[in-house]
Scaffold this motif. Structure first.
Motif, PDB file in Angstrom:
ATOM      1  N   ASN A 133      31.211  79.298  47.939  1.00 34.91           N
ATOM      2  CA  ASN A 133      31.843  78.107  48.518  1.00 34.91           C
ATOM      3  C   ASN A 133      31.036  76.844  48.224  1.00 34.91           C
ATOM      4  OD1 ASN A 133      34.142  79.229  49.773  1.00 34.91           O
ATOM      5  ND2 ASN A 133      32.873  79.950  51.461  1.00 34.91           N
ATOM      6  N   LEU A 134      29.765  77.015  47.897  1.00 37.44           N
ATOM      7  CA  LEU A 134      28.895  75.869  47.655  1.00 37.44           C
ATOM      8  C   LEU A 134      28.811  75.508  46.176  1.00 37.44           C
ATOM      9  CD1 LEU A 134      26.022  76.609  50.185  1.00 37.44           C
ATOM     10  CD2 LEU A 134      27.967  75.080  50.451  1.00 37.44           C
ATOM     11  N   HIS A 135      29.822  75.876  45.419  1.00 38.54           N
ATOM     12  CA  HIS A 135      29.882  75.489  44.011  1.00 38.54           C
ATOM     13  C   HIS A 135      29.828  73.963  43.937  1.00 38.54           C
ATOM     14  CE1 HIS A 135      31.631  74.674  40.075  1.00 38.54           C
ATOM     15  NE2 HIS A 135      31.244  75.906  39.747  1.00 38.54           N
ATOM     16  N   PRO A 136      29.044  73.399  43.015  1.00 42.30           N
ATOM     17  CA  PRO A 136      28.883  71.937  42.958  1.00 42.30           C
ATOM     18  C   PRO A 136      30.201  71.155  42.886  1.00 42.30           C
ATOM     19  CG  PRO A 136      27.284  72.992  41.536  1.00 42.30           C
ATOM     20  CD  PRO A 136      28.191  74.077  42.043  1.00 42.30           C
ATOM     21  N   LYS A 137      31.191  71.679  42.182  1.00 44.32           N
ATOM     22  CA  LYS A 137      32.476  70.974  42.085  1.00 44.32           C
ATOM     23  C   LYS A 137      33.167  70.923  43.445  1.00 44.32           C
ATOM     24  CE  LYS A 137      36.748  70.821  39.421  1.00 44.32           C
ATOM     25  NZ  LYS A 137      37.541  71.445  38.357  1.00 44.32           N
ATOM     26  N   LYS A 138      33.126  72.035  44.183  1.00 44.90           N
ATOM     27  CA  LYS A 138      33.734  72.070  45.508  1.00 44.90           C
ATOM     28  C   LYS A 138      33.020  71.110  46.457  1.00 44.90           C
ATOM     29  CE  LYS A 138      35.628  76.733  45.620  1.00 44.90           C
ATOM     30  NZ  LYS A 138      35.728  77.966  46.400  1.00 44.90           N
ATOM     31  N   VAL A 139      31.704  71.116  46.393  1.00 46.82           N
ATOM     32  CA  VAL A 139      30.924  70.233  47.266  1.00 46.82           C
ATOM     33  C   VAL A 139      31.203  68.766  46.928  1.00 46.82           C
ATOM     34  CG1 VAL A 139      28.581  69.529  47.898  1.00 46.82           C
ATOM     35  CG2 VAL A 139      29.135  71.956  47.681  1.00 46.82           C
ATOM     36  N   ALA A 140      31.276  68.438  45.634  1.00 49.41           N
ATOM     37  CA  ALA A 140      31.558  67.055  45.213  1.00 49.41           C
ATOM     38  C   ALA A 140      32.935  66.609  45.707  1.00 49.41           C
ATOM     39  CB  ALA A 140      31.461  66.939  43.696  1.00 49.41           C
ATOM     40  N   TYR A 141      33.928  67.476  45.585  1.00 49.26           N
ATOM     41  CA  TYR A 141      35.267  67.126  46.065  1.00 49.26           C
ATOM     42  C   TYR A 141      35.291  66.993  47.585  1.00 49.26           C
ATOM     43  CZ  TYR A 141      38.074  67.153  41.813  1.00 49.26           C
ATOM     44  OH  TYR A 141      38.636  66.821  40.611  1.00 49.26           O
ATOM     45  N   ALA A 142      34.542  67.831  48.289  1.00 47.60           N
ATOM     46  CA  ALA A 142      34.485  67.737  49.748  1.00 47.60           C
ATOM     47  C   ALA A 142      33.851  66.420  50.176  1.00 47.60           C
ATOM     48  CB  ALA A 142      33.721  68.918  50.334  1.00 47.60           C
ATOM     49  N   ILE A 143      32.795  66.015  49.481  1.00 45.03           N
ATOM     50  CA  ILE A 143      32.140  64.736  49.790  1.00 45.03           C
ATOM     51  C   ILE A 143      33.076  63.577  49.468  1.00 45.03           C
ATOM     52  CG2 ILE A 143      30.248  63.212  49.102  1.00 45.03           C
ATOM     53  CD1 ILE A 143      28.529  65.798  48.807  1.00 45.03           C
TER      54      ILE A 143
ATOM     55  N   TYR B  57      26.313  85.610  55.069  1.00 42.60           N
ATOM     56  CA  TYR B  57      25.418  85.233  56.158  1.00 42.60           C
ATOM     57  C   TYR B  57      24.706  83.915  55.844  1.00 42.60           C
ATOM     58  CZ  TYR B  57      21.411  85.309  59.321  1.00 42.60           C
ATOM     59  OH  TYR B  57      20.463  84.967  60.245  1.00 42.60           O
ATOM     60  N   LEU B  58      24.134  83.812  54.648  1.00 41.66           N
ATOM     61  CA  LEU B  58      23.407  82.595  54.274  1.00 41.66           C
ATOM     62  C   LEU B  58      24.321  81.379  54.258  1.00 41.66           C
ATOM     63  CD1 LEU B  58      21.065  83.928  51.443  1.00 41.66           C
ATOM     64  CD2 LEU B  58      20.436  83.275  53.790  1.00 41.66           C
ATOM     65  N   TYR B  59      25.541  81.545  53.752  1.00 41.11           N
ATOM     66  CA  TYR B  59      26.493  80.431  53.748  1.00 41.11           C
ATOM     67  C   TYR B  59      26.788  79.988  55.182  1.00 41.11           C
ATOM     68  CZ  TYR B  59      30.818  77.821  53.301  1.00 41.11           C
ATOM     69  OH  TYR B  59      31.777  76.849  53.401  1.00 41.11           O
ATOM     70  N   THR B  60      26.989  80.938  56.072  1.00 40.56           N
ATOM     71  CA  THR B  60      27.272  80.609  57.468  1.00 40.56           C
ATOM     72  C   THR B  60      26.093  79.881  58.099  1.00 40.56           C
ATOM     73  OG1 THR B  60      28.677  82.571  57.605  1.00 40.56           O
ATOM     74  CG2 THR B  60      28.023  81.567  59.687  1.00 40.56           C
ATOM     75  N   VAL B  61      24.868  80.332  57.827  1.00 38.61           N
ATOM     76  CA  VAL B  61      23.674  79.657  58.352  1.00 38.61           C
ATOM     77  C   VAL B  61      23.631  78.213  57.855  1.00 38.61           C
ATOM     78  CG1 VAL B  61      21.138  79.571  58.248  1.00 38.61           C
ATOM     79  CG2 VAL B  61      22.293  81.745  58.643  1.00 38.61           C
ATOM     80  N   ILE B  62      23.856  78.018  56.563  1.00 47.18           N
ATOM     81  CA  ILE B  62      23.798  76.666  55.980  1.00 47.18           C
ATOM     82  C   ILE B  62      24.834  75.754  56.630  1.00 47.18           C
ATOM     83  CG2 ILE B  62      24.217  75.341  53.862  1.00 47.18           C
ATOM     84  CD1 ILE B  62      22.979  77.784  52.342  1.00 47.18           C
ATOM     85  N   VAL B  63      26.066  76.224  56.738  1.00 53.94           N
ATOM     86  CA  VAL B  63      27.121  75.393  57.324  1.00 53.94           C
ATOM     87  C   VAL B  63      26.809  75.072  58.785  1.00 53.94           C
ATOM     88  CG1 VAL B  63      29.557  75.331  57.986  1.00 53.94           C
ATOM     89  CG2 VAL B  63      28.893  76.141  55.709  1.00 53.94           C
ATOM     90  N   LEU B  64      26.394  76.056  59.545  1.00 57.28           N
ATOM     91  CA  LEU B  64      26.069  75.813  60.957  1.00 57.28           C
ATOM     92  C   LEU B  64      24.901  74.840  61.099  1.00 57.28           C
ATOM     93  CD1 LEU B  64      26.460  79.412  62.438  1.00 57.28           C
ATOM     94  CD2 LEU B  64      27.992  77.456  62.754  1.00 57.28           C
TER      95      LEU B  64
ATOM     96  N   PHE C 198      42.557  66.946  46.467  1.00 56.27           N
ATOM     97  CA  PHE C 198      41.193  67.289  46.854  1.00 56.27           C
ATOM     98  C   PHE C 198      41.121  68.719  47.400  1.00 56.27           C
ATOM     99  CE2 PHE C 198      41.241  62.680  47.134  1.00 56.27           C
ATOM    100  CZ  PHE C 198      40.049  62.321  46.544  1.00 56.27           C
ATOM    101  N   LEU C 199      42.038  69.035  48.315  1.00 57.03           N
ATOM    102  CA  LEU C 199      41.976  70.309  49.028  1.00 57.03           C
ATOM    103  C   LEU C 199      42.182  71.517  48.128  1.00 57.03           C
ATOM    104  CD1 LEU C 199      43.855  69.287  52.304  1.00 57.03           C
ATOM    105  CD2 LEU C 199      41.387  69.470  51.926  1.00 57.03           C
ATOM    106  N   LYS C 200      42.961  71.374  47.045  1.00 55.68           N
ATOM    107  CA  LYS C 200      43.160  72.543  46.177  1.00 55.68           C
ATOM    108  C   LYS C 200      41.887  72.879  45.401  1.00 55.68           C
ATOM    109  CE  LYS C 200      45.443  70.017  42.467  1.00 55.68           C
ATOM    110  NZ  LYS C 200      46.716  69.781  41.796  1.00 55.68           N
ATOM    111  N   VAL C 201      41.009  71.901  45.178  1.00 55.34           N
ATOM    112  CA  VAL C 201      39.726  72.184  44.537  1.00 55.34           C
ATOM    113  C   VAL C 201      38.750  72.758  45.574  1.00 55.34           C
ATOM    114  CG1 VAL C 201      37.745  71.194  43.330  1.00 55.34           C
ATOM    115  CG2 VAL C 201      40.059  70.414  42.773  1.00 55.34           C
TER     116      VAL C 201
END
Length: 176
Positions: free
Chosen positions: A58-68, A10-17, A170-173
């Protein structure tokens, strides 16, 4: 890895939205932020079960860094592809060699595969026609000589190296 708790999802969904709300409104006006946050809370209450199974992980720092990092990489790939297609369209001899090629992906999640298919399609000169398991069928505006072989494995290797692999790093990370 099992499903995350309902609260985490729920919290992840709120943050993304809420982040999407901020990007769409392009405003930091307190009233708009308040309304966006309340709307995110309400929408997330109904959509979190289908939105994610991993939740806040999903908000692991490595994932977020790769997404950015993926955003400027993808934009650069789009610019280069646009210039390539413009050259081919404006060239007097129109140097195109269209064809449908088969590529393979190392991505395992549906979200990762969807993101790859969209990245391919949004890059001018390529369109994802079909995805079957780990195989992508892509219409390509310029099929190189190396991919025009009767050896299917060589064909897939050349097409994958040019089309899917640049995005996959990028996407596999990001998506696993």
């Amino acid at each position: 890895m099992g499903e995350a708790s309902k609260l985490s999802r729920y919290l992840y969904t709120v943050i993304v939205l809420f982040v999407i709300w901020i990007m769409l409104t392009a405003s930091l006006d307190p009233q708009e932020l308040e309304f966006g946050f309340i709307a995110s809370l309400i929408i997330a209450a109904f959509t979190y079960p289908i939105f994610t199974t991993a939740g806040l992980s999903n908000l692991h720092p490595k994932k977020v860094a790769y997404a950015i990092a993926y955003i400027p990489y993808f934009l650069w790939a789009m610019i280069v592809a646009n210039l390539d297609v413009a050259y081919r369209v404006l060239h007097p001899k129109r140097p195109i060699r269209p064809g449908i090629v088969k590529c393979r992906t190392v991505l395992r999640t549906d979200t990762g595969k969807l993101s790859l298919a969209n990245s391919i399609t949004l890059t001018p000169g390529t369109i994802t026609l079909d995805v079957d398991g780990d195989e992508y069928f892509v219409h390509w505006i310029w099929v190189p000589d190396e991919a025009l072989t009767d050896n299917e494995e060589e064909h897939v290797k050349v097409a994958s190296a040019s089309i899917t692999e640049p995005f996959e790093k990028f996407l596999k990370v990001i998506f696993g």
